[in-house]
Design a protein around this motif. Structure first.
Motif, PDB file in Angstrom:
ATOM      1  N   ARG A 235       0.820  -1.217   0.000  1.00  0.00           N
ATOM      2  CA  ARG A 235       0.000   0.000   0.000  1.00  0.00           C
ATOM      3  C   ARG A 235       0.852   1.263   0.000  1.00  0.00           C
ATOM      4  N   GLY A 236       2.058   1.167   0.539  1.00  0.00           N
ATOM      5  CA  GLY A 236       2.941   2.326   0.562  1.00  0.00           C
ATOM      6  C   GLY A 236       3.433   2.745  -0.810  1.00  0.00           C
ATOM      7  N   LEU A 237       3.248   1.875  -1.826  1.00  0.00           N
ATOM      8  CA  LEU A 237       3.693   2.188  -3.184  1.00  0.00           C
ATOM      9  C   LEU A 237       2.559   2.669  -4.081  1.00  0.00           C
ATOM     10  N   LEU A 238       1.315   2.448  -3.685  1.00  0.00           N
ATOM     11  CA  LEU A 238       0.177   2.754  -4.549  1.00  0.00           C
ATOM     12  C   LEU A 238       0.089   4.258  -4.839  1.00  0.00           C
ATOM     13  N   GLY A 239      -0.089   4.583  -6.103  1.00  0.00           N
ATOM     14  CA  GLY A 239      -0.279   5.976  -6.491  1.00  0.00           C
ATOM     15  C   GLY A 239       0.973   6.826  -6.482  1.00  0.00           C
ATOM     16  N   ARG A 240       2.111   6.239  -6.137  1.00  0.00           N
ATOM     17  CA  ARG A 240       3.364   6.993  -6.097  1.00  0.00           C
ATOM     18  C   ARG A 240       4.062   6.964  -7.452  1.00  0.00           C
ATOM     19  N   GLY A 241       4.787   8.016  -7.752  1.00  0.00           N
ATOM     20  CA  GLY A 241       5.647   8.005  -8.923  1.00  0.00           C
ATOM     21  C   GLY A 241       6.964   7.317  -8.588  1.00  0.00           C
ATOM     22  N   LEU A 242       7.318   6.302  -9.350  1.00  0.00           N
ATOM     23  CA  LEU A 242       8.532   5.533  -9.100  1.00  0.00           C
ATOM     24  C   LEU A 242       9.389   5.552 -10.360  1.00  0.00           C
ATOM     25  N   SER A 243      10.678   5.640 -10.185  1.00  0.00           N
ATOM     26  CA  SER A 243      11.569   5.842 -11.329  1.00  0.00           C
ATOM     27  C   SER A 243      11.922   4.531 -12.026  1.00  0.00           C
ATOM     28  N   GLY A 244      11.857   4.576 -13.359  1.00  0.00           N
ATOM     29  CA  GLY A 244      12.340   3.471 -14.174  1.00  0.00           C
ATOM     30  C   GLY A 244      13.611   3.840 -14.904  1.00  0.00           C
ATOM     31  N   ARG A 245      14.346   4.804 -14.351  1.00  0.00           N
ATOM     32  CA  ARG A 245      15.540   5.311 -15.028  1.00  0.00           C
ATOM     33  C   ARG A 245      16.845   4.804 -14.439  1.00  0.00           C
ATOM     34  N   GLU A 246      16.817   4.244 -13.235  1.00  0.00           N
ATOM     35  CA  GLU A 246      18.064   3.754 -12.664  1.00  0.00           C
ATOM     36  C   GLU A 246      17.781   2.568 -11.757  1.00  0.00           C
ATOM     37  N   GLY A 247      18.840   1.831 -11.445  1.00  0.00           N
ATOM     38  CA  GLY A 247      18.739   0.713 -10.520  1.00  0.00           C
ATOM     39  C   GLY A 247      17.787  -0.369 -10.995  1.00  0.00           C
ATOM     40  N   LEU A 248      17.119  -1.006 -10.037  1.00  0.00           N
ATOM     41  CA  LEU A 248      16.197  -2.096 -10.362  1.00  0.00           C
ATOM     42  C   LEU A 248      15.027  -1.617 -11.204  1.00  0.00           C
ATOM     43  N   GLY A 249      14.597  -0.367 -11.004  1.00  0.00           N
ATOM     44  CA  GLY A 249      13.515   0.166 -11.828  1.00  0.00           C
ATOM     45  C   GLY A 249      13.888   0.185 -13.294  1.00  0.00           C
ATOM     46  N   ALA A 250      15.147   0.522 -13.591  1.00  0.00           N
ATOM     47  CA  ALA A 250      15.618   0.543 -14.975  1.00  0.00           C
ATOM     48  C   ALA A 250      15.716  -0.871 -15.544  1.00  0.00           C
ATOM     49  N   VAL A 251      16.157  -1.829 -14.719  1.00  0.00           N
ATOM     50  CA  VAL A 251      16.231  -3.222 -15.169  1.00  0.00           C
ATOM     51  C   VAL A 251      14.836  -3.722 -15.532  1.00  0.00           C
ATOM     52  N   LEU A 252      13.854  -3.438 -14.667  1.00  0.00           N
ATOM     53  CA  LEU A 252      12.474  -3.842 -14.935  1.00  0.00           C
ATOM     54  C   LEU A 252      11.947  -3.164 -16.203  1.00  0.00           C
ATOM     55  N   ALA A 253      12.150  -1.861 -16.322  1.00  0.00           N
ATOM     56  CA  ALA A 253      11.657  -1.127 -17.491  1.00  0.00           C
ATOM     57  C   ALA A 253      12.279  -1.662 -18.777  1.00  0.00           C
ATOM     58  N   ASP A 254      13.579  -1.894 -18.762  1.00  0.00           N
ATOM     59  CA  ASP A 254      14.254  -2.401 -19.955  1.00  0.00           C
ATOM     60  C   ASP A 254      13.732  -3.783 -20.344  1.00  0.00           C
ATOM     61  N   PHE A 255      13.464  -4.619 -19.349  1.00  0.00           N
ATOM     62  CA  PHE A 255      12.956  -5.964 -19.648  1.00  0.00           C
ATOM     63  C   PHE A 255      11.562  -5.883 -20.267  1.00  0.00           C
ATOM     64  N   LEU A 256      10.698  -5.034 -19.714  1.00  0.00           N
ATOM     65  CA  LEU A 256       9.345  -4.894 -20.266  1.00  0.00           C
ATOM     66  C   LEU A 256       9.390  -4.385 -21.701  1.00  0.00           C
ATOM     67  N   MET A 257      10.267  -3.424 -21.983  1.00  0.00           N
ATOM     68  CA  MET A 257      10.378  -2.913 -23.348  1.00  0.00           C
ATOM     69  C   MET A 257      10.936  -3.976 -24.296  1.00  0.00           C
ATOM     70  N   SER A 258      11.854  -4.806 -23.785  1.00  0.00           N
ATOM     71  CA  SER A 258      12.436  -5.849 -24.635  1.00  0.00           C
ATOM     72  C   SER A 258      11.403  -6.908 -25.004  1.00  0.00           C
ATOM     73  N   LEU A 259      10.415  -7.143 -24.136  1.00  0.00           N
ATOM     74  CA  LEU A 259       9.358  -8.102 -24.463  1.00  0.00           C
ATOM     75  C   LEU A 259       8.602  -7.659 -25.710  1.00  0.00           C
ATOM     76  N   GLU A 260       8.317  -6.365 -25.801  1.00  0.00           N
ATOM     77  CA  GLU A 260       7.620  -5.866 -26.989  1.00  0.00           C
ATOM     78  C   GLU A 260       8.499  -5.989 -28.223  1.00  0.00           C
ATOM     79  N   ARG A 261       9.779  -5.651 -28.096  1.00  0.00           N
ATOM     80  CA  ARG A 261      10.676  -5.697 -29.256  1.00  0.00           C
ATOM     81  C   ARG A 261      10.851  -7.119 -29.783  1.00  0.00           C
ATOM     82  N   GLN A 262      10.857  -8.093 -28.882  1.00  0.00           N
ATOM     83  CA  GLN A 262      11.142  -9.476 -29.276  1.00  0.00           C
ATOM     84  C   GLN A 262       9.882 -10.327 -29.424  1.00  0.00           C
TER      85      GLN A 262
END
Length: 337
Positions: free
Chosen positions: A147-174
């Motif tokens: 619940r502490g994460l709901l509605g919050r802005g979280l970064s997909g530009r560095e760290g684990l957020g970037a790893v997750l974002a890159d993986f999700l984008m790669s699913l579409e590409r592949q």
């Protein structure tokens, strides 16, 4: 190929917005409105990866509202994560209000009302992003922490957020190259990355199962390797130090998650893949082969030639000549038609 593709142009103009609402309503009931409903445009790929659904989408500005009555009528007990890639979104959810831009992530709970809308509802700029729906019961973290994460802005530009974002984008590409049999395994990877990222954001990593932490660590290691392929000094000792683990542990977990492939072999394969793409690129035809090799972290031409021939059965110069010749013939054939 994984996933079903919806394109608004495949539907009569008068039915496009209603069809889009039906697609969005397949996972949760919501009220969808748009200033562009008379001539709506959207594109979506629906990828079912076991219990996880990933759906890259682009669409004209719209507003999506789910009220308390809708929650009482139907609650699929899902979390929905959005990775925004283009455009802007505003969200009211779980007592929080915020706006989000490219590479931001946000999480909503189907058991609570929400109001999400494009920042400029009357504009004509497309919104592009990746949505992820997954059962709340599969997240190995207690709901009161999430619940502490709901509605919050979280970064997909560095760290684990970037790893997750890159993986999700790669699913579409592949997606066109993946097989349906890959789907359950990919769903497991998505869940592991989500779990590790949530736990990191909540500083609750100790609550995760060991195998989930291990999956996430391997993904971070792979992202680190890809980012540093240009560095000739990239090697297992450097990688182990960067991730605060022992060399023996690095080798053990990597082989467990790379079907027995060693760290050094994985690095070499990624470097050769990159060099192969550059050698086949007509825009780089005048770039010396040794320069391309050095860009991919292989500074000694003899080492590069030997490794490339072993991997592809041709020397780099032979491969370049063949690849560029094939490109030239393909271009001539298209012009001839």
């Amino acid at each position: 190929m994984i996933g079903t593709v919806f394109r608004s142009e495949d539907v009569p103009a008068g039915d496009r917005f209603d069809y889009w609402r039906e697609l969005i309503g397949a996972t949760r009931t919501s009220d969808v409105v748009s200033a562009h409903s008379a001539d709506f445009w959207a594109q979506l790929r629906l990828m079912e990866l076991g219990p996880v659904t990933v759906w890259p989408a682009s669409f004209l500005p719209a507003r999506y509202r789910r009220n308390q009555r809708m929650v009482r009528q139907s609650d699929p007990e899902l979390y929905h994560l959005t990775l925004l890639l283009d455009g802007g979104l505003a969200l009211d959810h779980s007592g929080r209000s915020g706006t989000f831009g490219p590479r931001d992530l946000h999480l909503v709970d189907s058991s609570q009302p929400y109001d999400v809308r494009t920042a400029d509802c009357t504009g004509t700029g497309l919104v592009r992003g990746v949505g992820v729906d997954f059962p709340k019961a599969l997240l190995p973290l207690p709901p009161h922490q999430v619940r502490g994460l709901l509605g919050r802005g979280l970064s997909g530009r560095e760290g684990l957020g970037a790893v997750l974002a890159d993986f999700l984008m790669s699913l579409e590409r592949q997606a066109d190259l993946l097989q349906p049999s890959d789907a359950p395994r990919l769903g497991t990877v998505v869940l592991d990355l989500l779990s590790a990222w949530f736990a990191h954001a909540l500083e609750a990593e100790a609550a995760l199962p060991p195998e989930t932490r291990q999956h996430a660590l391997v993904q971070r290691i792979r992202a680190f390797i890809r980012h540093n392929l240009h560095d000739p000094e990239l090697a297992p000792p450097m990688i182990a130090v960067a991730h605060h683990i022992s060399l023996s542990y690095l080798h053990r977990i990597f082989q467990q998650h790379a079907q027995g492939e060693t760290v050094a072999a994985w690095i070499r394969a990624r470097r050769l893949e990159g060099a192969r793409r550059d050698l086949a690129d007509p825009s780089l035809r005048t770039t010396p082969i040794h320069v391309i090799a050095a860009r991919w972290g292989i500074p000694r031409p003899s080492d590069f030639t030997r490794a490339f021939r072993t991997a592809h059965g041709l020397s780099p110069s032979e491969f370049r000549l063949q690849a560029l010749s094939e490109r030239q013939h393909e271009s001539a054939g298209r012009l001839g038609r």
